[in-house]
Enzyme design. Structure first.
Site, short mmCIF file in Angstrom:
data_model
loop_
_atom_site.label_atom_id
_atom_site.label_comp_id
_atom_site.label_asym_id
_atom_site.label_seq_id
_atom_site.Cartn_x
_atom_site.Cartn_y
_atom_site.Cartn_z
N HIS A 78 0.84 -1.21 0.00
CA HIS A 78 0.00 0.00 0.00
C HIS A 78 0.86 1.25 0.00
O HIS A 78 1.98 1.26 0.54
CB HIS A 78 -0.95 0.00 1.20
CG HIS A 78 -0.26 0.16 2.53
ND1 HIS A 78 -0.07 1.39 3.15
CD2 HIS A 78 0.29 -0.75 3.38
CE1 HIS A 78 0.55 1.23 4.30
NE2 HIS A 78 0.79 -0.06 4.47
N ASP A 127 6.86 2.36 5.92
CA ASP A 127 5.48 1.88 5.92
C ASP A 127 4.59 2.86 5.15
O ASP A 127 4.03 3.80 5.73
CB ASP A 127 4.99 1.75 7.36
CG ASP A 127 3.56 1.28 7.46
OD1 ASP A 127 3.09 0.61 6.54
OD2 ASP A 127 2.90 1.61 8.47
N GLU A 173 -4.86 1.10 3.03
CA GLU A 173 -4.61 0.08 4.06
C GLU A 173 -4.73 0.63 5.46
O GLU A 173 -5.25 -0.04 6.36
CB GLU A 173 -3.20 -0.51 3.86
CG GLU A 173 -2.93 -1.74 4.72
CD GLU A 173 -2.32 -1.43 6.08
OE1 GLU A 173 -2.26 -2.34 6.93
OE2 GLU A 173 -1.92 -0.26 6.30
N GLU A 174 -4.27 1.85 5.66
CA GLU A 174 -4.27 2.42 7.00
C GLU A 174 -5.69 2.73 7.49
O GLU A 174 -5.89 2.91 8.70
CB GLU A 174 -3.43 3.70 7.03
CG GLU A 174 -1.96 3.51 6.68
CD GLU A 174 -1.19 2.70 7.71
OE1 GLU A 174 -1.79 2.36 8.75
OE2 GLU A 174 -0.01 2.42 7.49
N GLU A 231 4.74 -5.79 3.88
CA GLU A 231 4.48 -4.74 4.86
C GLU A 231 5.77 -4.30 5.54
O GLU A 231 6.85 -4.86 5.29
CB GLU A 231 3.49 -5.25 5.93
CG GLU A 231 2.07 -4.74 5.75
CD GLU A 231 1.92 -3.25 6.02
OE1 GLU A 231 2.91 -2.60 6.44
OE2 GLU A 231 0.82 -2.72 5.81
N HIS A 234 4.85 4.43 12.36
CA HIS A 234 3.68 5.31 12.50
C HIS A 234 4.03 6.62 13.22
O HIS A 234 3.21 7.15 13.97
CB HIS A 234 2.54 4.60 13.23
CG HIS A 234 1.76 3.67 12.35
ND1 HIS A 234 0.61 3.04 12.76
CD2 HIS A 234 1.97 3.27 11.07
CE1 HIS A 234 0.13 2.28 11.79
NE2 HIS A 234 0.95 2.41 10.74
#
Length: 376
Positions: free
Chosen positions: A199, A211, A246-247, A273, A351
């Site tokens: 993603h 990510d 995706e998030e 991922e 994140h």
């Protein structure tokens, strides 16, 4: 004489009774000597306290040493990055990271923002360029390109709560590569495909260098190698899925499984991922059994763990991936066998605003790409 004998006997009995000191019962002759010794030497309270405080310390020290050794081993065993000027038939970390840097330059790419739309246009242009190149250089391959924008909803169980997850007009960029003979060949036209998924959207506040801009870079570079390496013809069709949602709890993945025209052709999934910016890819979830066994045989440097899977399943950790949607048995075209991969070291950046391409440890993307390419 009779009287003297009676008196003497009574005196002897009194002496025996008075001289016999009270004692503990004698151990049975059948009782092992080891048990008799243990019962006769009780452990003092101070010794017991020493054992209770020492054991956890030793355990923590052992686990810490084990983790340090594992971290050192991983760092030492990472390969050297292949430069961008290397042969086009080789996977190059520098070429993969060039895509990641471009995606990162658009900023925080949350669903519904202009930044994500810019990233989408870049991914579409990169996939289109590779498809066009394949049409002119690989007549033995049939390479198809499709942008799909699904809308839908699904029920989801997350953190012990049932939620309704709805989405509208998300973006799935897909490229399918297969041998030309598989289109009309007898017995091969229904062969199931390998799905590679990554993603390009990000969570709030994060530029998503690892990510998952790096994941998109890995798949674009694997696609480029498949097109340029004429000796490496895939045995089965391969679908590259680059999704833009995706998030937001795996919405785009559901859009593919539930609505995409190619959804019925998928036979196995490899989810790419990142939950950290360092280390090799780690296989941490799998279904079906055989995909994990095959990956262990063909990957250049396979690494796997069952700990993360158990934590996600039983500890209610607030993390998940598109893999959960692809293997969902409640979906008509879900319940796929497959493996879930992620780079996990240096999770401090995960994140956060520290998730930058510049932070990715050298060699991490190289080994990731080589493993995925071998599994493809």
């Amino acid at each position: 004489l009779h009287r003297r004998h009676t008196t003497l006997r009574r005196g002897m009995l009194r002496r025996r009774t008075s001289s016999a000191a009270p004692s503990a019962p004698r151990a049975d002759a059948k009782t092992p000597t080891r048990l008799r010794r243990r019962s006769s030497t009780p452990i003092s309270s101070s010794d017991a306290n020493d054992v209770q405080t020492l054991h956890p310390v030793l355990l923590v020290a052992f686990l810490s040493a084990l983790l340090l050794c594992a971290r050192w081993s991983v760092s030492v065993n990472l390969p050297d990055p292949v430069p961008a000027y290397a042969s086009l038939g080789l996977f190059s970390e520098e070429r993969a990271l060039a895509h990641a840097r471009k995606l990162q330059s658009f900023g925080i790419r949350v669903v519904g923002t202009p930044e994500l739309e810019n990233a989408e246009r870049y991914v579409v242009d990169a996939a289109t360029a590779l498809t066009t190149e394949a049409h002119t250089t690989r007549p033995d391959l049939d390479v198809e390109f499709l942008v799909h924008r699904p809308s839908g909803s699904f029920r989801q169980y997350f953190l012990n709560h049932d939620i309704a997850n709805a989405y509208t007009n998300l973006t799935n960029v897909a490229v399918r590569v297969r041998r030309r003979g598989e289109l009309n060949g007898d017995g091969d036209q229904n062969q199931k495909a390998v799905l590679l998924n990554a993603h390009f959207d990000t969570t709030l506040g994060s530029p998503g260098g690892a990510d998952c801009a790096s994941c998109v870079g890995v798949l674009l570079e694997v696609l480029r190698v498949l097109i340029h390496d004429k000796q490496n013809v895939p045995n089965a069709p391969v679908v590259f899925l680059l999704n833009g949602g995706e998030e937001t709890f795996m919405q785009a993945a559901h859009g593919f499984v539930a609505h995409h025209p190619w959804r019925s052709t998928i036979g196995v999934v490899i989810n790419v991922e990142a939950t950290g910016s360092a280390g090799p890819d780690v296989l941490f979830r799998e279904t079906g059994g055989w995909p994990a066994e095959l990956y262990a045989k063909v990957a250049q440097r396979p690494v796997a763990t069952a700990t993360i899977r158990d934590l996600v399943r039983f500890a209610n950790l607030p993390v998940d991936t598109d893999f959960s949607v692809f293997v969902d048995p409640a979906l008509n075209y879900g319940n796929l066998p497959g493996i879930d991969l992620a780079s996990m070291l240096d999770g401090f950046a995960y994140h956060t605003d520290r998730d930058l391409v510049e932070r990715i440890e050298k060699g991490s993307v190289q080994v990731y790409g080589e493993n995925v390419l071998a599994a493809t």
